[in-house]
Design an enzyme around this catalytic site. Structure first.
Site: not given
Ligand SMILES: O=C(O)[C@@H](CO)OP(=O)(O)O
Length: 258
Positions: A11, A62, A89, A188
């Site tokens: 996203h 998102r 995510e 994600h």
């Molecule tokens: O905040 C989150 O859930 C993820 C990215 O969306 O973070 P990271 O990049 O640290 O995995």
């Protein structure tokens, strides 16, 4: 020989990407820049002549908002959008809401890198005392899942993301691809990384250095067994893409690089 094209998309930038906080299952909308990224992505895909038959998203706003903006920019708003929590995510457990740079100062950059990018390390679990616990688990959307709320994750490693994503991939996405549908998965950073690891056969060690920037479509060309026939292509201006990847990697530094 390439038989199918599959598109993965992280996203556009969300409000908490900007604030450098672990966002995970907290339902943030896109920032103004994130809206633009999604629209630019749609314009690029249109220019390159791609047409989607079906879009899969998570149940976080998102990823859905990104899918809508991409389809709108492509003039393909009619394309069906199917949503599942299994594309959400990665669940960051008790890290949710915390600032990555502050975490790196307290626990060291190596620890934050392990939490963010290792394959099988699960972050500390979220519990009822966490400020976002009720916001997540009292949300009506989680009553629609194919598992009871009490069995939803309380934190996940990337491996655990793949474990919950693969049954959905196999039962729901694969048959559509095999039926000749061109699929976009608007999801994600870590749900896309988990799927890439599986499809490309990336090792547990090497997946730690795979980072996806926001709003950049990843094209996979697959053979009849859904194995990639060539390296993934991140579509768009390659210098900008490299800069965007570095920006995501640098989020885990104790101090922003100058
Ligand atoms: O905040 C989150 O859930 C993820 C990215 O969306 O973070 P990271 O990049 O640290 O995995």
């Amino acid at each position: 020989m390439s038989k199918y094209k599959l598109f993965l998309l992280r996203h556009g930038e969300g409000a908490w990407n900007k604030e450098n906080r672990f966002c995970s299952w907290v339902d943030q909308k896109l920032s103004e820049d994130g809206v633009k990224e999604a629209q630019d992505c749609g314009r690029l895909l249109k220019e390159q002549g791609y047409k989607f038959d079906l879009v899969f998203t998570s149940i976080l706003s998102r990823s859905i908002q990104t899918a809508w903006l991409v389809l709108e920019a492509m003039g393909q708003e009619w394309v069906p959008v199917v949503k599942s929590w299994r594309l959400n995510e990665r669940h960051y457990g008790s890290l949710i809401g915390l600032n990555r740079a502050e975490m790196a100062q307290q626990h060291g950059e190596e620890k934050v890198k392990l939490w963010r990018r290792s394959y099988d390390i699960t972050p500390p679990l979220i519990d009822e005392s966490h400020p976002y616990f009720l916001e997540i688990y009292n949300d009506r959307r989680y009553t629609t899942c194919d598992v009871p709320i009490k069995d939803l994750p309380r934190a996940e490693s990337l491996k655990e993301v793949l474990d919950r994503l693969l049954p959905y991939w196999n039962s729901t996405v694969v048959p559509e691809i095999r039926n000749g549908r061109t699929v976009l998965i608007s999801a994600h950073g870590n749900s896309c990384r988990a799927l890439l690891k599986y499809l490309e056969g990336i090792s547990d060690e090497d997946i730690a250095s795979v980072t996806l920037p926001t709003g950049i479509p990843v094209l996979l060309e697959l053979d009849e067994n859904l194995k990639p026939v060539k390296p993934r292509q991140l579509l768009g201006d390659q210098a900008k893409i490299q800069a965007a990847i570095k920006k995501v990697e640098d989020q885990g530094k104790a101090k922003p690089s100058t």
